[in-house]
Enzyme design. Structure first.
Site, PDB file in Angstrom:
ATOM      1  N   GLU A 164      -0.745 -29.673  -6.791  1.00 32.09           N
ATOM      2  CA  GLU A 164      -0.570 -30.875  -5.925  1.00 32.09           C
ATOM      3  C   GLU A 164      -2.108 -31.613  -5.624  1.00 32.09           C
ATOM      4  O   GLU A 164      -2.171 -32.732  -5.666  1.00 32.09           O
ATOM      5  CB  GLU A 164      -0.141 -30.326  -4.489  1.00 32.09           C
ATOM      6  CG  GLU A 164       0.063 -31.522  -3.432  1.00 32.09           C
ATOM      7  CD  GLU A 164       0.700 -31.141  -2.397  1.00 32.09           C
ATOM      8  OE1 GLU A 164       1.227 -31.972  -1.508  1.00 32.09           O
ATOM      9  OE2 GLU A 164       1.024 -29.943  -2.062  1.00 32.09           O
TER      10      GLU A 164
ATOM     11  N   CYS B 276      13.037 -26.641  -0.277  1.00 32.47           N
ATOM     12  CA  CYS B 276      12.032 -27.287   0.719  1.00 32.47           C
ATOM     13  C   CYS B 276      11.662 -28.860   0.694  1.00 32.47           C
ATOM     14  O   CYS B 276      10.716 -29.235   1.263  1.00 32.47           O
ATOM     15  CB  CYS B 276      10.595 -26.580   0.337  1.00 32.47           C
ATOM     16  SG  CYS B 276      10.928 -24.434   0.359  1.00 32.47           S
TER      17      CYS B 276
ATOM     18  N   LYS C   7       1.106 -26.334   7.523  1.00 34.32           N
ATOM     19  CA  LYS C   7       1.790 -25.160   7.318  1.00 34.32           C
ATOM     20  C   LYS C   7       0.806 -23.961   7.710  1.00 34.32           C
ATOM     21  O   LYS C   7       1.666 -22.864   7.944  1.00 34.32           O
ATOM     22  CB  LYS C   7       2.429 -24.852   5.902  1.00 34.32           C
ATOM     23  CG  LYS C   7       3.517 -25.870   5.441  1.00 34.32           C
ATOM     24  CD  LYS C   7       3.911 -25.788   4.242  1.00 34.32           C
ATOM     25  CE  LYS C   7       5.344 -26.459   3.592  1.00 34.32           C
ATOM     26  NZ  LYS C   7       4.902 -27.872   3.522  1.00 34.32           N
TER      27      LYS C   7
END
Length: 334
Positions: free
Chosen positions: A237, A90, A258
């Protein structure tokens, strides 16, 4: 995936308005995909098992290899410079941007076309990610299944798509009046060296720090997060961003697209780079949709549910992949 990538590439090259005297031997391509022709692998495996190996299509291998994305584009457009391919899960699309920039920086090309594409939605693709428990199980409410940074997130939704960018020096772009969407001022790649699927905070943080340092540590106005809607990624993150910027109060707005597009795997980095550039151009922060219940471990400004007008002069885009591979790019408005 080749068809999607080729379409994006043709649009990007048309938009670049190349001059007739462009040296095609100095114009290369950096392609990216996480899985490549998975549906054809599935299809031809069934043919082999049920009808025998002699019935396998002669186009099976060329339609499956990730580098054939760049190969087809090179043939269609006559690009005779470096023909590179990133297959880093990814993070592939983001890594392709860095590889293209390096080719220009070291002098092996004057221009590079970056294209990331993915089309892996098929029975074995969905089944494989589902078996890993990476996907959302909110099948009764698919519109809200992908919910990055929300406390009720429990997996991503697969998406398909492609995006392409033309990279070149400022000195090459200006004389012919090319539309300049942004300047690539920082990029970095790191490895977690930890786990095949579970991300760490350390690897992504070091990638962010590397790109941020290369960029000259500017004031970042927007972060397009990897934001997969998985419990560990979004938590890590968020923590890495707070560490990078010196606390929650210093973090810029962050969002993940997303929820709208699904997770386009190897194409995600290229698509999200384009979205970051469009956000700068239009002065709009893309929203994180389906954000309804805050998570105490995810406590930043995620631009919840609705886009917001804002001046964006510098944007960061994050991509992290299985195998612990990370990529970060930073763009500046010109």
């Amino acid at each position: 995936f080749i068809q999607l990538g080729l379409k994006a590439a043709l649009e990007a090259i048309e938009d670049a308005k190349l001059s007739e005297d462009t040296d095609m031997e100095r114009f290369g391509v950096a392609s990216a995909s996480g899985i490549g022709g998975l549906p054809n692998i599935e299809k031809n495996s069934v043919v082999c098992a049920t009808r025998g190996p002699r019935r396998i299509s002669p186009f099976f291998i060329p339609s499956s290899l990730v580098n054939m994305l760049g190969g087809f584009i090179s043939i269609y457009q006559g690009l005779k410079g470096p023909n590179l391919s990133s297959v880093t899960a990814c993070a592939a699309g983001t890594h392709a941007i860095g590889e293209a920039a390096k080719s220009i920086m070291v002098g092996t090309a004057d221009k590079m076309l970056v294209v990331g594409a993915e089309s892996a939605i098929c029975e074995v693709g969905i089944g494989g990610f589902a078996a890993m428990k990476a996907l959302s199980t909110r099948n009764d409410d698919p519109q809200t299944a992908s919910r990055p940074f929300d406390t009720d997130r429990e997996g991503f939704v697969m998406g398909e798509g492609a995006a392409a960018l033309v990279l070149e020096t400022y000195e090459d772009a200006v004389p012919r009046g090319a539309t300049i969407y942004g300047e690539l001022i920082g990029f970095a790649e790191t490895g977690d060296a930890n786990h095949i699927t579970t991300p760490t905070m350390d690897g992504p943080l070091r990638a962010m720090k590397g790109a941020y340092k290369m960029a000259g540590e500017p004031k970042v106005d927007y972060v397009n997060a990897h934001g997969t809607s998985t419990p560990i990624n979004d938590k890590n993150e968020t923590a890495a961003l707070k560490e990078l910027f010196g606390g929650k109060e210093n973090c810029p707005p962050v969002s993940s697209i997303k929820g709208q597009l699904g997770h386009c795997l190897g194409a995600a980095g290229a698509i999200e780079a384009v979205v970051s550039l469009m956000a700068m151009r239009d002065g709009v922060l893309p929203p994180t949709i389906n954000y309804t219940t805050p998570d105490e471990n995810c406590d930043l400004d995620y631009v919840p549910n609705e886009a917001r007008k804002a001046e964006i002069n510098v944007a960061m885009s994050n991509s992290f992949g299985f195998g612990g591979t990370n990529g970060v790019v930073i763009f500046k408005k010109v």
